[in-house]
Design a protein around this motif. Structure first.
Motif, PDB file in Angstrom:
ATOM      1  N   VAL A   1      -9.636  -9.663  -1.718  1.00  0.00           N
ATOM      2  CA  VAL A   1      -9.021  -8.468  -2.286  1.00  0.00           C
ATOM      3  C   VAL A   1      -7.698  -8.271  -1.563  1.00  0.00           C
ATOM      4  O   VAL A   1      -7.623  -8.419  -0.346  1.00  0.00           O
ATOM      5  CB  VAL A   1      -9.929  -7.223  -2.174  1.00  0.00           C
ATOM      6  CG1 VAL A   1     -10.281  -6.916  -0.727  1.00  0.00           C
ATOM      7  CG2 VAL A   1      -9.270  -6.013  -2.826  1.00  0.00           C
ATOM      8  N   GLN A   2      -6.656  -8.012  -2.321  1.00  0.00           N
ATOM      9  CA  GLN A   2      -5.340  -7.730  -1.754  1.00  0.00           C
ATOM     10  C   GLN A   2      -5.112  -6.226  -1.813  1.00  0.00           C
ATOM     11  O   GLN A   2      -5.147  -5.625  -2.887  1.00  0.00           O
ATOM     12  CB  GLN A   2      -4.248  -8.452  -2.552  1.00  0.00           C
ATOM     13  CG  GLN A   2      -2.840  -8.254  -1.993  1.00  0.00           C
ATOM     14  CD  GLN A   2      -1.768  -8.785  -2.937  1.00  0.00           C
ATOM     15  OE1 GLN A   2      -1.769  -8.459  -4.125  1.00  0.00           O
ATOM     16  NE2 GLN A   2      -0.874  -9.613  -2.426  1.00  0.00           N
ATOM     17  N   LYS A   3      -4.923  -5.612  -0.642  1.00  0.00           N
ATOM     18  CA  LYS A   3      -4.753  -4.165  -0.572  1.00  0.00           C
ATOM     19  C   LYS A   3      -3.322  -3.827  -0.150  1.00  0.00           C
ATOM     20  O   LYS A   3      -2.829  -4.363   0.839  1.00  0.00           O
ATOM     21  CB  LYS A   3      -5.754  -3.541   0.407  1.00  0.00           C
ATOM     22  CG  LYS A   3      -7.190  -3.520  -0.118  1.00  0.00           C
ATOM     23  CD  LYS A   3      -8.129  -2.821   0.843  1.00  0.00           C
ATOM     24  CE  LYS A   3      -9.554  -2.784   0.322  1.00  0.00           C
ATOM     25  NZ  LYS A   3      -9.754  -1.794  -0.737  1.00  0.00           N
ATOM     26  N   TYR A   4      -2.703  -2.961  -0.924  1.00  0.00           N
ATOM     27  CA  TYR A   4      -1.407  -2.403  -0.560  1.00  0.00           C
ATOM     28  C   TYR A   4      -1.649  -1.080   0.153  1.00  0.00           C
ATOM     29  O   TYR A   4      -2.346  -0.206  -0.374  1.00  0.00           O
ATOM     30  CB  TYR A   4      -0.553  -2.150  -1.805  1.00  0.00           C
ATOM     31  CG  TYR A   4       0.195  -3.352  -2.328  1.00  0.00           C
ATOM     32  CD1 TYR A   4      -0.180  -4.654  -1.983  1.00  0.00           C
ATOM     33  CD2 TYR A   4       1.273  -3.199  -3.191  1.00  0.00           C
ATOM     34  CE1 TYR A   4       0.505  -5.750  -2.475  1.00  0.00           C
ATOM     35  CE2 TYR A   4       1.964  -4.291  -3.690  1.00  0.00           C
ATOM     36  CZ  TYR A   4       1.578  -5.568  -3.334  1.00  0.00           C
ATOM     37  OH  TYR A   4       2.260  -6.649  -3.822  1.00  0.00           O
ATOM     38  N   VAL A   5      -1.075  -0.933   1.337  1.00  0.00           N
ATOM     39  CA  VAL A   5      -1.229   0.291   2.122  1.00  0.00           C
ATOM     40  C   VAL A   5       0.146   0.947   2.241  1.00  0.00           C
ATOM     41  O   VAL A   5       1.035   0.432   2.921  1.00  0.00           O
ATOM     42  CB  VAL A   5      -1.798  -0.001   3.527  1.00  0.00           C
ATOM     43  CG1 VAL A   5      -2.007   1.301   4.297  1.00  0.00           C
ATOM     44  CG2 VAL A   5      -3.107  -0.789   3.434  1.00  0.00           C
ATOM     45  N   ILE A   6       0.330   2.063   1.545  1.00  0.00           N
ATOM     46  CA  ILE A   6       1.584   2.806   1.615  1.00  0.00           C
ATOM     47  C   ILE A   6       1.436   3.858   2.704  1.00  0.00           C
ATOM     48  O   ILE A   6       0.534   4.697   2.663  1.00  0.00           O
ATOM     49  CB  ILE A   6       1.920   3.452   0.264  1.00  0.00           C
ATOM     50  CG1 ILE A   6       2.055   2.361  -0.800  1.00  0.00           C
ATOM     51  CG2 ILE A   6       3.209   4.268   0.358  1.00  0.00           C
ATOM     52  CD1 ILE A   6       2.217   2.890  -2.206  1.00  0.00           C
TER      53      ILE A   6
ATOM     54  N   ASP B   1      10.657   8.709   4.571  1.00  0.00           N
ATOM     55  CA  ASP B   1      10.483   7.267   4.727  1.00  0.00           C
ATOM     56  C   ASP B   1       9.028   6.844   4.533  1.00  0.00           C
ATOM     57  O   ASP B   1       8.103   7.463   5.080  1.00  0.00           O
ATOM     58  CB  ASP B   1      10.953   6.807   6.103  1.00  0.00           C
ATOM     59  CG  ASP B   1      12.449   6.989   6.295  1.00  0.00           C
ATOM     60  OD1 ASP B   1      13.153   7.014   5.267  1.00  0.00           O
ATOM     61  OD2 ASP B   1      12.896   7.109   7.450  1.00  0.00           O
ATOM     62  N   TYR B   2       8.838   5.770   3.773  1.00  0.00           N
ATOM     63  CA  TYR B   2       7.531   5.148   3.579  1.00  0.00           C
ATOM     64  C   TYR B   2       7.621   3.687   4.004  1.00  0.00           C
ATOM     65  O   TYR B   2       8.703   3.101   4.031  1.00  0.00           O
ATOM     66  CB  TYR B   2       7.102   5.205   2.109  1.00  0.00           C
ATOM     67  CG  TYR B   2       6.775   6.583   1.595  1.00  0.00           C
ATOM     68  CD1 TYR B   2       5.467   7.048   1.586  1.00  0.00           C
ATOM     69  CD2 TYR B   2       7.774   7.411   1.094  1.00  0.00           C
ATOM     70  CE1 TYR B   2       5.157   8.308   1.098  1.00  0.00           C
ATOM     71  CE2 TYR B   2       7.478   8.675   0.609  1.00  0.00           C
ATOM     72  CZ  TYR B   2       6.166   9.115   0.609  1.00  0.00           C
ATOM     73  OH  TYR B   2       5.867  10.362   0.138  1.00  0.00           O
ATOM     74  N   SER B   3       6.474   3.103   4.322  1.00  0.00           N
ATOM     75  CA  SER B   3       6.425   1.666   4.591  1.00  0.00           C
ATOM     76  C   SER B   3       5.239   1.067   3.854  1.00  0.00           C
ATOM     77  O   SER B   3       4.279   1.775   3.509  1.00  0.00           O
ATOM     78  CB  SER B   3       6.307   1.394   6.095  1.00  0.00           C
ATOM     79  OG  SER B   3       5.134   1.988   6.617  1.00  0.00           O
ATOM     80  N   LEU B   4       5.309  -0.218   3.595  1.00  0.00           N
ATOM     81  CA  LEU B   4       4.250  -0.918   2.866  1.00  0.00           C
ATOM     82  C   LEU B   4       3.649  -1.989   3.755  1.00  0.00           C
ATOM     83  O   LEU B   4       4.361  -2.837   4.302  1.00  0.00           O
ATOM     84  CB  LEU B   4       4.812  -1.557   1.596  1.00  0.00           C
ATOM     85  CG  LEU B   4       3.851  -2.484   0.832  1.00  0.00           C
ATOM     86  CD1 LEU B   4       2.661  -1.695   0.286  1.00  0.00           C
ATOM     87  CD2 LEU B   4       4.588  -3.210  -0.297  1.00  0.00           C
TER      88      LEU B   4
END
Length: 271
Positions: free
Chosen positions: A183-188, A218-221
């Motif tokens: 599973v590929q999870k994007y964490v914002i 500001d956000y990061s991924l």
């Protein structure tokens, strides 16, 4: 301000007059549920596969001895975990395992303690500064499983073992793990710092357990991968048979899965 410093005064006003609803740091159990963590999946970084995560399926991970012995933890200094340059060939993906669109999970607030308690969040623990927390929004971006009921799986594993016999004969290799699901999870991630009247910045605020925390825009991924492994080779002490007597694959024991879970990052050879 009635003898109170401005930070205390603002927190009091926020709780009594503004009535901003206090947000709580998630518990370890709730964090697992909200993020959608599975018990038979190990989470780690595998940056080389961000463009095509389905190419993870059928990859083989080599775990080698360190100082002549098999490591107890794979995140220890000097331990290198690498993908074998050759994948299991010709395998079929279970099309029903794919998701048609990203699956949004529940957002959570994370402090340093929670990042230590939940293995999926361990990579964040070194990134906290002072009294801070992270707001995380998690998406399941992609998902896939090998179709192990299809003949292509047993044929592919059998051919891979024959073509890579030297890896089974190499005493320096402790384990060979094969990836059968991911599973590929994007964490914002957004950073909140506890309000300090002397500090500048922070256009957005949140009430975290009664105290004001502020953040910029500001956000990061972060991209994390959950991998579901099977074992192709164990060390002799774990009961390895000769290649011709080995089962096609075997499931990790609890101890072996804990070892696999200690991987922080896997690299392609030569990276």
């Amino acid at each position: 301000m009635s003898g109170k410093n401005s930070t205390e005064h603002i927190n009091e006003a926020m709780n009594e007059q503004v009535t901003a609803k206090p947000e709580k740091i998630a518990t370890a159990d709730d964090a697992g549920k909200f993020i959608g963590l599975e018990s038979n999946v190990a989470y780690m970084e595998a940056e080389s596969f961000s463009g095509n995560p389905y190419s993870l399926l059928g990859t083989v991970i080599e775990i080698r001895k360190q100082g002549g012995i098999c490591p107890d933890k794979l995140n220890s200094p000097g331990v290198v975990t690498e993908f074998s340059p050759f994948k299991i060939p010709g395998i079929k993906i279970d099309e029903s395992s794919k998701i048609k669109e990203p699956n949004k999970r529940q957002s959570i607030l994370v402090n340093k303690k929670l990042s230590v308690d939940v293995s999926f969040l361990n990579y964040l623990s070194a990134q906290f500064e002072g009294e801070s927390s992270f707001s995380l929004l998690v998406f399941d971006q992609a998902n896939g499983l090998v179709d192990r009921d299809d003949q292509s799986w047993s044929d592919g594993v059998g051919n891979w073992k024959i073509q890579n016999k030297e890896l089974f004969d190499d005493d320096e290799i402790c384990y060979l793990f094969a990836v059968i699901g991911f599973v590929q999870k994007y964490v914002i991630r957004k950073t909140y710092k506890k309000f300090d009247a002397k500090a500048k910045g922070g256009a957005f605020g949140v009430n975290i357990e009664g105290s004001l925390y502020t953040s910029s825009e500001d956000y990061s991924l972060d991209i994390r991968y959950g991998l579901h492994p099977v074992i192709l080779k164990r060390p002799p002490s774990a009961g390895t048979l000769s290649l011709k007597d080995l089962p096609l694959t075997s499931l990790p024991t609890a101890k072996e899965f804990d070892l696999f879970c200690s991987i922080n990052e896997i690299k392609k050879k030569g990276d």
